[in-house]
Design a protein around this motif. Structure first.
Motif, PDB file in Angstrom:
ATOM      1  N   LEU A  65      48.838  -0.634 -25.342  1.00  0.00           N
ATOM      2  CA  LEU A  65      48.625  -2.010 -25.770  1.00  0.00           C
ATOM      3  C   LEU A  65      47.139  -2.333 -25.789  1.00  0.00           C
ATOM      4  N   LYS A  66      46.713  -3.005 -26.842  1.00  0.00           N
ATOM      5  CA  LYS A  66      45.304  -3.392 -26.975  1.00  0.00           C
ATOM      6  C   LYS A  66      45.019  -4.641 -26.149  1.00  0.00           C
ATOM      7  N   PRO A  67      43.784  -4.752 -25.658  1.00  0.00           N
ATOM      8  CA  PRO A  67      43.420  -5.960 -24.915  1.00  0.00           C
ATOM      9  C   PRO A  67      43.453  -7.186 -25.817  1.00  0.00           C
ATOM     10  N   GLN A  68      43.843  -8.308 -25.242  1.00  0.00           N
ATOM     11  CA  GLN A  68      43.935  -9.584 -25.952  1.00  0.00           C
ATOM     12  C   GLN A  68      43.118 -10.617 -25.192  1.00  0.00           C
ATOM     13  N   PRO A  69      42.666 -11.668 -25.868  1.00  0.00           N
ATOM     14  CA  PRO A  69      41.932 -12.725 -25.152  1.00  0.00           C
ATOM     15  C   PRO A  69      42.806 -13.353 -24.062  1.00  0.00           C
ATOM     16  N   ALA A  70      42.205 -13.621 -22.924  1.00  0.00           N
ATOM     17  CA  ALA A  70      42.916 -14.251 -21.810  1.00  0.00           C
ATOM     18  C   ALA A  70      41.993 -15.279 -21.164  1.00  0.00           C
ATOM     19  N   ALA A  71      42.529 -16.438 -20.885  1.00  0.00           N
ATOM     20  CA  ALA A  71      41.738 -17.483 -20.239  1.00  0.00           C
ATOM     21  C   ALA A  71      41.424 -17.104 -18.794  1.00  0.00           C
TER      22      ALA A  71
ATOM     23  N   LEU B 119      28.120  22.666 -18.727  1.00  0.00           N
ATOM     24  CA  LEU B 119      29.242  23.252 -19.439  1.00  0.00           C
ATOM     25  C   LEU B 119      30.463  22.346 -19.421  1.00  0.00           C
ATOM     26  N   ILE B 120      30.226  21.074 -19.661  1.00  0.00           N
ATOM     27  CA  ILE B 120      31.285  20.069 -19.744  1.00  0.00           C
ATOM     28  C   ILE B 120      31.517  19.773 -21.212  1.00  0.00           C
ATOM     29  N   PRO B 121      32.776  19.793 -21.662  1.00  0.00           N
ATOM     30  CA  PRO B 121      33.027  19.450 -23.066  1.00  0.00           C
ATOM     31  C   PRO B 121      32.508  18.046 -23.370  1.00  0.00           C
ATOM     32  N   ALA B 122      31.807  17.898 -24.488  1.00  0.00           N
ATOM     33  CA  ALA B 122      31.248  16.597 -24.869  1.00  0.00           C
ATOM     34  C   ALA B 122      32.346  15.555 -25.020  1.00  0.00           C
ATOM     35  N   THR B 123      33.530  15.951 -25.461  1.00  0.00           N
ATOM     36  CA  THR B 123      34.633  14.997 -25.626  1.00  0.00           C
ATOM     37  C   THR B 123      35.079  14.424 -24.287  1.00  0.00           C
ATOM     38  N   ALA B 124      34.896  15.173 -23.200  1.00  0.00           N
ATOM     39  CA  ALA B 124      35.288  14.672 -21.879  1.00  0.00           C
ATOM     40  C   ALA B 124      34.413  13.499 -21.465  1.00  0.00           C
ATOM     41  N   LEU B 125      33.180  13.496 -21.901  1.00  0.00           N
ATOM     42  CA  LEU B 125      32.281  12.406 -21.551  1.00  0.00           C
ATOM     43  C   LEU B 125      32.638  11.117 -22.268  1.00  0.00           C
ATOM     44  N   ALA B 126      33.247  11.212 -23.435  1.00  0.00           N
ATOM     45  CA  ALA B 126      33.580  10.034 -24.224  1.00  0.00           C
ATOM     46  C   ALA B 126      34.850   9.357 -23.726  1.00  0.00           C
ATOM     47  N   GLN B 127      35.670  10.039 -22.940  1.00  0.00           N
ATOM     48  CA  GLN B 127      36.930   9.490 -22.467  1.00  0.00           C
ATOM     49  C   GLN B 127      36.695   8.674 -21.192  1.00  0.00           C
ATOM     50  N   PRO B 128      37.142   7.407 -21.172  1.00  0.00           N
ATOM     51  CA  PRO B 128      36.964   6.620 -19.943  1.00  0.00           C
ATOM     52  C   PRO B 128      37.887   7.139 -18.842  1.00  0.00           C
ATOM     53  N   GLN B 129      37.430   7.010 -17.618  1.00  0.00           N
ATOM     54  CA  GLN B 129      38.265   7.372 -16.483  1.00  0.00           C
ATOM     55  C   GLN B 129      39.404   6.367 -16.410  1.00  0.00           C
TER      56      GLN B 129
ATOM     57  N   VAL C 273      51.093   1.165 -14.919  1.00  0.00           N
ATOM     58  CA  VAL C 273      50.116   0.835 -15.959  1.00  0.00           C
ATOM     59  C   VAL C 273      48.851   1.664 -15.748  1.00  0.00           C
ATOM     60  N   GLU C 274      48.388   2.304 -16.815  1.00  0.00           N
ATOM     61  CA  GLU C 274      47.131   3.054 -16.793  1.00  0.00           C
ATOM     62  C   GLU C 274      46.050   2.177 -17.415  1.00  0.00           C
ATOM     63  N   PHE C 275      45.022   1.867 -16.632  1.00  0.00           N
ATOM     64  CA  PHE C 275      43.894   1.065 -17.092  1.00  0.00           C
ATOM     65  C   PHE C 275      42.656   1.948 -17.186  1.00  0.00           C
ATOM     66  N   ALA C 276      41.761   1.647 -18.121  1.00  0.00           N
ATOM     67  CA  ALA C 276      40.451   2.295 -18.160  1.00  0.00           C
ATOM     68  C   ALA C 276      39.614   1.662 -17.057  1.00  0.00           C
ATOM     69  N   VAL C 277      39.044   2.471 -16.198  1.00  0.00           N
ATOM     70  CA  VAL C 277      38.272   1.977 -15.057  1.00  0.00           C
ATOM     71  C   VAL C 277      37.013   1.262 -15.550  1.00  0.00           C
ATOM     72  N   GLY C 278      36.896  -0.013 -15.195  1.00  0.00           N
ATOM     73  CA  GLY C 278      35.698  -0.790 -15.499  1.00  0.00           C
ATOM     74  C   GLY C 278      35.494  -1.151 -16.953  1.00  0.00           C
TER      75      GLY C 278
ATOM     76  N   THR D  62      37.950  -3.342 -22.445  1.00  0.00           N
ATOM     77  CA  THR D  62      38.026  -3.330 -23.915  1.00  0.00           C
ATOM     78  C   THR D  62      38.895  -2.174 -24.397  1.00  0.00           C
ATOM     79  N   GLN D  63      39.291  -1.289 -23.491  1.00  0.00           N
ATOM     80  CA  GLN D  63      40.135  -0.138 -23.826  1.00  0.00           C
ATOM     81  C   GLN D  63      41.612  -0.502 -23.684  1.00  0.00           C
TER      82      GLN D  63
END
Length: 98
Positions: free
Chosen positions: A56-62, A7-17, A33-38, A41-42
């Motif tokens: 802010l969207k992720p950007q390429p980083a060396a 009985l977990i909402p399906a939308t909860a599964l799509a959201q990254p921790q 800063v709030e980061f998506a765990v692991g 790309t989020q």
């Protein structure tokens, strides 16, 4: 929609921790800063010392990580980050995690 088994909402599964890291900056300021765990790309949500929160969207980083939108940028490696917001001088901050 609820999943029958738990009985977990399906939308909860799509959201990254999310994990929030608080960085100490000069003059006693704090940058949160709030980061998506692991999943670097989020988007990251930055709560600067002054002004509203921004996503802010992720950007390429060396090396390390980088998020930005053309005006604002968060760069970091390990426990250290640099926050840039427009024409203001960059703000170097560090987390207490070692």
């Amino acid at each position: 929609m609820l999943l029958a088994a738990g009985l977990i909402p399906a939308t909860a599964l799509a959201q990254p921790q999310r994990n929030t890291v608080v960085f100490a900056c000069p003059g006693g300021a704090r940058l949160s800063v709030e980061f998506a765990v692991g999943d670097f790309t989020q988007p990251a949500v930055v709560h600067p010392p002054s002004g509203p929160a921004v996503s802010l969207k992720p950007q390429p980083a060396a090396d390390g990580f980088r998020y930005g939108d053309g005006t604002r940028e968060l760069r970091g490696r390990g426990n250290d980050v640099t926050w840039s917001d427009g024409a203001a001088p960059p703000l170097a901050c560090t987390s207490g995690r070692r």
